[in-house]
Design a protein around this motif. Structure first.
Motif, PDB file in Angstrom:
ATOM      1  N   SER A 257       0.828  -1.201   0.000  1.00 42.77           N
ATOM      2  CA  SER A 257       0.000   0.000   0.000  1.00 42.77           C
ATOM      3  C   SER A 257       0.871   1.264   0.000  1.00 42.77           C
ATOM      4  O   SER A 257       1.881   1.348   0.695  1.00 42.77           O
ATOM      5  CB  SER A 257      -0.919  -0.003   1.214  1.00 42.77           C
ATOM      6  N   THR A 258       0.438   2.195  -0.801  1.00 44.12           N
ATOM      7  CA  THR A 258       1.210   3.430  -0.986  1.00 44.12           C
ATOM      8  C   THR A 258       0.299   4.634  -0.820  1.00 44.12           C
ATOM      9  O   THR A 258      -0.846   4.630  -1.271  1.00 44.12           O
ATOM     10  CB  THR A 258       1.835   3.465  -2.396  1.00 44.12           C
ATOM     11  N   VAL A 259       0.824   5.667  -0.169  1.00 44.17           N
ATOM     12  CA  VAL A 259       0.100   6.936  -0.083  1.00 44.17           C
ATOM     13  C   VAL A 259       1.007   8.042  -0.614  1.00 44.17           C
ATOM     14  O   VAL A 259       2.211   8.045  -0.379  1.00 44.17           O
ATOM     15  CB  VAL A 259      -0.347   7.237   1.372  1.00 44.17           C
ATOM     16  N   VAL A 260       0.393   8.954  -1.347  1.00 45.45           N
ATOM     17  CA  VAL A 260       1.086  10.156  -1.800  1.00 45.45           C
ATOM     18  C   VAL A 260       0.523  11.317  -0.981  1.00 45.45           C
ATOM     19  O   VAL A 260      -0.683  11.583  -1.018  1.00 45.45           O
ATOM     20  CB  VAL A 260       0.870  10.418  -3.307  1.00 45.45           C
ATOM     21  N   VAL A 261       1.408  11.965  -0.219  1.00 48.73           N
ATOM     22  CA  VAL A 261       1.015  13.117   0.598  1.00 48.73           C
ATOM     23  C   VAL A 261       1.644  14.358  -0.033  1.00 48.73           C
ATOM     24  O   VAL A 261       2.839  14.354  -0.344  1.00 48.73           O
ATOM     25  CB  VAL A 261       1.498  12.963   2.055  1.00 48.73           C
ATOM     26  N   TYR A 262       0.840  15.402  -0.205  1.00 51.31           N
ATOM     27  CA  TYR A 262       1.392  16.599  -0.842  1.00 51.31           C
ATOM     28  C   TYR A 262       1.105  17.849  -0.030  1.00 51.31           C
ATOM     29  O   TYR A 262       0.111  17.938   0.679  1.00 51.31           O
ATOM     30  CB  TYR A 262       0.829  16.775  -2.266  1.00 51.31           C
TER      31      TYR A 262
ATOM     32  N   ALA B  93       1.425  15.310  -7.631  1.00 49.49           N
ATOM     33  CA  ALA B  93       1.023  14.265  -6.669  1.00 49.49           C
ATOM     34  C   ALA B  93      -0.156  13.463  -7.214  1.00 49.49           C
ATOM     35  O   ALA B  93      -0.201  12.228  -7.082  1.00 49.49           O
ATOM     36  CB  ALA B  93       0.669  14.906  -5.330  1.00 49.49           C
ATOM     37  N   LYS B  94      -1.108  14.164  -7.841  1.00 50.57           N
ATOM     38  CA  LYS B  94      -2.267  13.466  -8.435  1.00 50.57           C
ATOM     39  C   LYS B  94      -1.818  12.523  -9.538  1.00 50.57           C
ATOM     40  O   LYS B  94      -2.290  11.391  -9.630  1.00 50.57           O
ATOM     41  CB  LYS B  94      -3.275  14.490  -8.983  1.00 50.57           C
ATOM     42  N   TRP B  95      -0.919  13.006 -10.382  1.00 47.82           N
ATOM     43  CA  TRP B  95      -0.441  12.142 -11.480  1.00 47.82           C
ATOM     44  C   TRP B  95       0.274  10.910 -10.931  1.00 47.82           C
ATOM     45  O   TRP B  95       0.084   9.801 -11.423  1.00 47.82           O
ATOM     46  CB  TRP B  95       0.519  12.933 -12.389  1.00 47.82           C
ATOM     47  N   ILE B  96       1.110  11.111  -9.932  1.00 49.41           N
ATOM     48  CA  ILE B  96       1.858   9.981  -9.350  1.00 49.41           C
ATOM     49  C   ILE B  96       0.889   8.989  -8.713  1.00 49.41           C
ATOM     50  O   ILE B  96       0.996   7.766  -8.917  1.00 49.41           O
ATOM     51  CB  ILE B  96       2.895  10.491  -8.321  1.00 49.41           C
ATOM     52  N   ALA B  97      -0.081   9.506  -7.942  1.00 49.08           N
ATOM     53  CA  ALA B  97      -1.041   8.620  -7.272  1.00 49.08           C
ATOM     54  C   ALA B  97      -1.870   7.843  -8.294  1.00 49.08           C
ATOM     55  O   ALA B  97      -2.117   6.637  -8.127  1.00 49.08           O
ATOM     56  CB  ALA B  97      -1.938   9.442  -6.350  1.00 49.08           C
ATOM     57  N   GLU B  98      -2.282   8.525  -9.356  1.00 54.08           N
ATOM     58  CA  GLU B  98      -3.058   7.849 -10.409  1.00 54.08           C
ATOM     59  C   GLU B  98      -2.241   6.727 -11.033  1.00 54.08           C
ATOM     60  O   GLU B  98      -2.718   5.620 -11.235  1.00 54.08           O
ATOM     61  CB  GLU B  98      -3.455   8.850 -11.509  1.00 54.08           C
ATOM     62  N   GLU B  99      -1.010   7.060 -11.340  1.00 52.19           N
ATOM     63  CA  GLU B  99      -0.134   6.085 -12.022  1.00 52.19           C
ATOM     64  C   GLU B  99       0.108   4.848 -11.156  1.00 52.19           C
ATOM     65  O   GLU B  99       0.174   3.733 -11.648  1.00 52.19           O
ATOM     66  CB  GLU B  99       1.198   6.781 -12.358  1.00 52.19           C
ATOM     67  N   LEU B 100       0.249   5.080  -9.857  1.00 50.59           N
ATOM     68  CA  LEU B 100       0.570   3.983  -8.927  1.00 50.59           C
ATOM     69  C   LEU B 100      -0.664   3.318  -8.337  1.00 50.59           C
ATOM     70  O   LEU B 100      -0.549   2.289  -7.663  1.00 50.59           O
ATOM     71  CB  LEU B 100       1.435   4.511  -7.770  1.00 50.59           C
ATOM     72  N   GLY B 101      -1.834   3.920  -8.537  1.00 54.28           N
ATOM     73  CA  GLY B 101      -3.034   3.416  -7.862  1.00 54.28           C
ATOM     74  C   GLY B 101      -2.930   3.617  -6.359  1.00 54.28           C
ATOM     75  O   GLY B 101      -3.445   2.821  -5.563  1.00 54.28           O
TER      76      GLY B 101
ATOM     77  N   TYR C 222       0.426   2.420   5.811  1.00 53.08           N
ATOM     78  CA  TYR C 222       1.036   2.294   4.482  1.00 53.08           C
ATOM     79  C   TYR C 222       2.455   1.736   4.552  1.00 53.08           C
ATOM     80  O   TYR C 222       3.201   2.012   5.487  1.00 53.08           O
ATOM     81  CB  TYR C 222       1.072   3.666   3.793  1.00 53.08           C
ATOM     82  N   ASP C 223       2.817   0.956   3.530  1.00 57.06           N
ATOM     83  CA  ASP C 223       4.187   0.446   3.414  1.00 57.06           C
ATOM     84  C   ASP C 223       5.111   1.505   2.811  1.00 57.06           C
ATOM     85  O   ASP C 223       6.288   1.595   3.151  1.00 57.06           O
ATOM     86  CB  ASP C 223       4.231  -0.787   2.496  1.00 57.06           C
ATOM     87  N   THR C 224       4.561   2.261   1.872  1.00 61.73           N
ATOM     88  CA  THR C 224       5.353   3.269   1.162  1.00 61.73           C
ATOM     89  C   THR C 224       4.684   4.632   1.294  1.00 61.73           C
ATOM     90  O   THR C 224       3.482   4.755   1.056  1.00 61.73           O
ATOM     91  CB  THR C 224       5.490   2.908  -0.335  1.00 61.73           C
ATOM     92  N   ILE C 225       5.480   5.614   1.674  1.00 60.35           N
ATOM     93  CA  ILE C 225       4.979   6.983   1.803  1.00 60.35           C
ATOM     94  C   ILE C 225       5.752   7.862   0.832  1.00 60.35           C
ATOM     95  O   ILE C 225       6.985   7.941   0.902  1.00 60.35           O
ATOM     96  CB  ILE C 225       5.159   7.502   3.243  1.00 60.35           C
ATOM     97  N   ILE C 226       5.018   8.480  -0.063  1.00 60.55           N
ATOM     98  CA  ILE C 226       5.630   9.430  -0.996  1.00 60.55           C
ATOM     99  C   ILE C 226       5.197  10.818  -0.545  1.00 60.55           C
ATOM    100  O   ILE C 226       4.000  11.106  -0.471  1.00 60.55           O
ATOM    101  CB  ILE C 226       5.175   9.164  -2.444  1.00 60.55           C
ATOM    102  N   TYR C 227       6.183  11.642  -0.212  1.00 59.65           N
ATOM    103  CA  TYR C 227       5.869  12.997   0.245  1.00 59.65           C
ATOM    104  C   TYR C 227       6.364  13.999  -0.794  1.00 59.65           C
ATOM    105  O   TYR C 227       7.537  13.987  -1.180  1.00 59.65           O
ATOM    106  CB  TYR C 227       6.536  13.302   1.599  1.00 59.65           C
ATOM    107  N   GLY C 228       5.490  14.866  -1.243  1.00 56.72           N
ATOM    108  CA  GLY C 228       5.870  15.872  -2.231  1.00 56.72           C
ATOM    109  C   GLY C 228       5.472  17.254  -1.768  1.00 56.72           C
ATOM    110  O   GLY C 228       4.394  17.441  -1.187  1.00 56.72           O
TER     111      GLY C 228
END
Ligand SMILES: Cc1cc2nc3c(=O)[nH]c(=O)nc-3n(C[C@H](O)[C@H](O)[C@H](O)COP(=O)(O)O)c2cc1C
Length: 116
Positions: A2-7, A18-26, A43-49
Motif C-alpha cells: 500500500s502506498t500513499v502520496v502526501v502533498y 502528486a495526483k499524477w503519481i497517485a493515479e499512475e501507482l493506484g 502504508y508500506d510506502t509513503i511518498i511525500y511531495g
C-alpha cells in the motif's frame, strides 16, 4: 503493497504532480494539511511531495519530525521548485543532509520543475 502520496502545495503545482503519481501507482492521495502521523502508519510506502520555499521543503516536518516512527517504511520525497532539476546533487544534498539520516533504504531526491 500500500502506498500513499502526501502533498503540500500552496499554488497547486505539487498537487498536480502528486495526483499524477497517485493515479499512475493506484495509490491513495492526501493533502498534508489533512494528514496526521497516525494516518501514515497503515502504508508500506509513503511518498511525500512539496514545493520548495526559500530552500526548505514545505511541511517536511511531518516526515522529518517523525522519522523514527516511519523508519521502517519506504520513504520517497519529491520536490517542485523553480531551481533547475538538472542541479540534482543540490537537491539530494538538501534533502538527505538537512532532513534525513543518510540511509540508503530510502530514496531521497527527485525534483520536478514548476509546471506553470
Ligand atoms: C516566496 C517563495 C520562495 C521560493 N523559494 C524557492 C526556492 O528556494 N527554491 C526553488 O526552487 N523554488 C522556490 N520557489 C518556487 C516554488 O517552489 C514554486 O513556485 C513551486 O511551484 C511551488 O509549489 P506549489 O505550487 O506546489 O506550492 C519559491 C516561491 C516563492 C513564492
Amino acid at each position: 503493497m500500500s502506498t500513499v502520496v502526501v502533498y503540500k502545495s500552496k499554488y497547486g503545482s505539487t498537487e498536480q504532480y502528486a495526483k499524477w503519481i497517485a493515479e499512475e501507482l493506484g495509490a491513495d492521495l492526501k493533502s498534508a494539511e489533512q494528514t496526521k502521523l497516525d494516518d501514515l502508519f497503515p502504508y508500506d510506502t509513503i511518498i511525500y511531495g512539496a514545493g520548495v520555499y526559500v530552500g526548505c521543503i514545505a511541511g517536511i516536518a511531518l516526515i522529518a519530525d517523525n522519522y523514527e516512527q516511519l523508519k521502517d517504511k519506504k520513504l520517497i520525497v519529491f520536490t517542485v521548485g523553480l531551481t533547475d532539476p538538472a542541479e540534482k546533487s543540490k537537491y539530494i544534498d538538501l534533502i538527505t543532509k538537512k532532513f534525513f539520516l543518510d540511509d540508503e533504504r530510502h530514496r531521497t531526491g527527485f525534483s520536478f520543475p514548476r509546471s506553470t
